[in-house]
Design an enzyme around this catalytic site. Structure first.
Site, PDB file in Angstrom:
ATOM      1  N   LYS A  36      -1.998  -1.675  -3.732  1.00 34.75           N
ATOM      2  CA  LYS A  36      -2.774  -0.865  -3.703  1.00 34.75           C
ATOM      3  C   LYS A  36      -1.883   0.744  -4.326  1.00 34.75           C
ATOM      4  O   LYS A  36      -0.847   0.341  -3.550  1.00 34.75           O
ATOM      5  CB  LYS A  36      -4.058  -0.754  -2.737  1.00 34.75           C
ATOM      6  CG  LYS A  36      -4.429   0.641  -2.381  1.00 34.75           C
ATOM      7  CD  LYS A  36      -5.693   0.764  -1.129  1.00 34.75           C
ATOM      8  CE  LYS A  36      -6.125   1.992  -0.850  1.00 34.75           C
ATOM      9  NZ  LYS A  36      -6.951   2.308   0.663  1.00 34.75           N
ATOM     10  N   ARG A  40     -10.241  10.670   0.731  1.00 31.92           N
ATOM     11  CA  ARG A  40     -10.793  11.200   1.792  1.00 31.92           C
ATOM     12  C   ARG A  40     -12.276  12.047   2.189  1.00 31.92           C
ATOM     13  O   ARG A  40     -12.486  11.955   2.756  1.00 31.92           O
ATOM     14  CB  ARG A  40      -9.774  11.604   1.276  1.00 31.92           C
ATOM     15  CG  ARG A  40      -8.245  11.378   2.352  1.00 31.92           C
ATOM     16  CD  ARG A  40      -7.004  11.856   1.904  1.00 31.92           C
ATOM     17  NE  ARG A  40      -5.426  10.707   2.369  1.00 31.92           N
ATOM     18  CZ  ARG A  40      -4.957  10.467   2.030  1.00 31.92           C
ATOM     19  NH1 ARG A  40      -4.414  12.020   1.604  1.00 31.92           N
ATOM     20  NH2 ARG A  40      -3.739   9.843   2.278  1.00 31.92           N
ATOM     21  N   LYS A  92       0.743  -1.462   0.211  1.00 30.46           N
ATOM     22  CA  LYS A  92       0.197  -0.130   0.041  1.00 30.46           C
ATOM     23  C   LYS A  92       0.807   1.018  -0.110  1.00 30.46           C
ATOM     24  O   LYS A  92       1.426   1.594   1.074  1.00 30.46           O
ATOM     25  CB  LYS A  92      -1.215   0.208   1.197  1.00 30.46           C
ATOM     26  CG  LYS A  92      -2.530   0.938   1.230  1.00 30.46           C
ATOM     27  CD  LYS A  92      -2.870   0.981   2.294  1.00 30.46           C
ATOM     28  CE  LYS A  92      -3.629   2.043   2.196  1.00 30.46           C
ATOM     29  NZ  LYS A  92      -4.243   1.994   3.607  1.00 30.46           N
TER      30      LYS A  92
END
Length: 304
Positions: free
Chosen positions: A229, A187, A177
Site C-alpha cells: 500500500k 484523512r 505500507k
C-alpha cells in the site's frame, strides 16, 4: 488471449461508518464515497453482496477520541458495531474485514499510543492491538487488517486471538505500507486528528527491499495475507513480494489514487471507465491476488 483478467471476487470495498450519523456524509475529496449512516451502510452492504465482490473492509469514524483510542476496543464502539451489522447482514456473501489500527480513535491521530516524549510506543501499542483484535473477532470480523505498521504486531495479535479461541480469524498484514502523500483524502474520510507525520513507522518511499523484508517478517509471525500500500506507485514492490510470498498478496488502491482518477475524469481529460479498469488490471498484473478499491462494487457491475 488476455493474460490478466479482473473478477468481482478479487475486489474488496473499503467503507467508512460514522458514529451517530443520521444521514450519509459525502467526502469532498473522494467524489462518490460516503461516511455512512446505518441505513446507507446496510444498503451499500447489500449492493456489494449482490455485485458479487469478495469482501468489505470497514473503518470507523467515532464521535469522540482520546490518547489511547479507547473506542477502538469498546464492544459498542462504531467499528465493532459496524462489524456486527455486516456479519449479520451479508456475512454469508462477503468476507467481513475490519481495520485494526488506532489512528481513527486517537486524539493525536497516530497509529499507536504515545510515550512521554510524544513518540509512538511500539510495545505499548501492541497491547492495544491485541485488545482491538479480540473485540473485532468477537464482533464477527473474519479478517483483521493490521495497518498500524508496529514491529511484532502480527505475532502479538495472533497470540491473543489463539489464546481466546479465535483460531480461524485471518490476519491481513499491511507489510509494505509506505509513508505516502497519496493518503491525503483518506484523512478527510476518517476525520483524522493527525499531528505531524508517520514516517517513523511507515516505510520510506525509496526503499523497495525494506518492503519485501517487512513482508517476510510478517509471514514468519503468522500473517495469512500480506499487503502492499499504495498500489499504483509501488507495483515494483508488489511484483517482488508476489514473486516470493507463500501466502496471498493484496494491494490497496488508496484514496489519492481514486481522487486523481476522479478529478481527471471530471475535467474530461481521461476516459473514466477505461482508466479505472486499466489501473486495477495493472495492479492484478503486477501480482495482487486481490485489490482493495473504492471502485469495487461499481467495477463488479461492469464485469457482470
Amino acid at each position: 488471449m488476455r493474460e490478466t483478467r479482473l473478477h468481482p471476487r478479487e475486489l474488496v470495498l473499503p467503507m467508512f461508518v460514522r458514529e451517530g450519523a443520521t444521514q450519509p456524509q459525502p467526502i469532498g475529496s473522494m467524489p462518490g464515497v460516503l461516511q455512512h449512516d446505518d441505513a446507507s451502510f446496510r444498503r451499500a452492504l447489500t449492493d456489494a453482496a449482490e455485485a458479487g465482490i469478495g469482501g468489505v473492509m470497514l473503518f470507523g469514524v467515532p464521535t469522540s477520541k482520546d490518547a489511547r483510542g479507547s473506542g477502538a476496543d469498546d464492544p459498542d464502539g462504531v467499528l465493532n458495531a459496524a462489524a456486527r451489522t455486516a456479519a449479520a447482514e451479508v456475512g454469508d456473501a462477503l468476507v467481513v474485514q475490519t481495520d485494526l489500527c488506532l489512528d481513527e480513535f486517537t486524539d493525536h491521530g497516530h497509529c499507536g499510543v504515545l510515550d512521554s516524549r510524544g513518540a509512538v510506543d511500539n510495545d505499548a501499542t501492541l497491547e492495544r492491538y491485541a485488545a482491538m483484535a479480540l473485540a473485532q473477532a468477537d464482533a464477527g470480523a473474519a479478517v483483521l487488517g493490521l495497518s498500524g505498521m508496529m514491529d511484532g504486531q502480527v505475532e502479538a495479535v495472533r497470540t491473543a486471538l489463539d489464546e481466546a479461541g479465535h483460531t480461524t480469524t485471518a490476519l491481513l498484514a499491511y507489510s509494505g505500507k509506505y509513508a505516502s502523500a497519496f493518503y491525503g483524502p483518506f484523512r478527510e474520510a476518517v476525520d483524522s486528528s493527525l499531528q505531524g507525520d508517520r514516517r517513523s513507522y511507515q516505510l520510506d518511499p525509496g526503499n523497495a527491499r525494506e518492503g519485501l523484508r517487512e513482508a517476510e517478517l510478517d509471514i514468519a509471525e503468522g500473517a495469512d495475507v500480506v499487503m502492499v500500500k499504495p498500489a499504483g506507485s509501488y507495483l515494483d514492490v508488489l511484483a517482488a513480494t508476489a514473486a516470493v510470498s507463500p501466502v496471498p498478496v493484496w494491494a490497496y488502491q488508496v484514496s489519492g489514487e481514486y481522487a486523481m482518477i476522479e478529478a481527471a475524469a471530471a475535467h474530461g481529460w481521461i476516459d473514466r471507465r477505461r482508466a479505472v479498469t486499466e489501473s486495477l488490471t495493472a495492479i492484478r498484473r503486477a501480482g495482487a491476488d486481490a485489490v482493495l478499491t473504492y471502485y469495487a462494487t461499481e467495477v463488479a457491475g461492469w464485469l457482470r
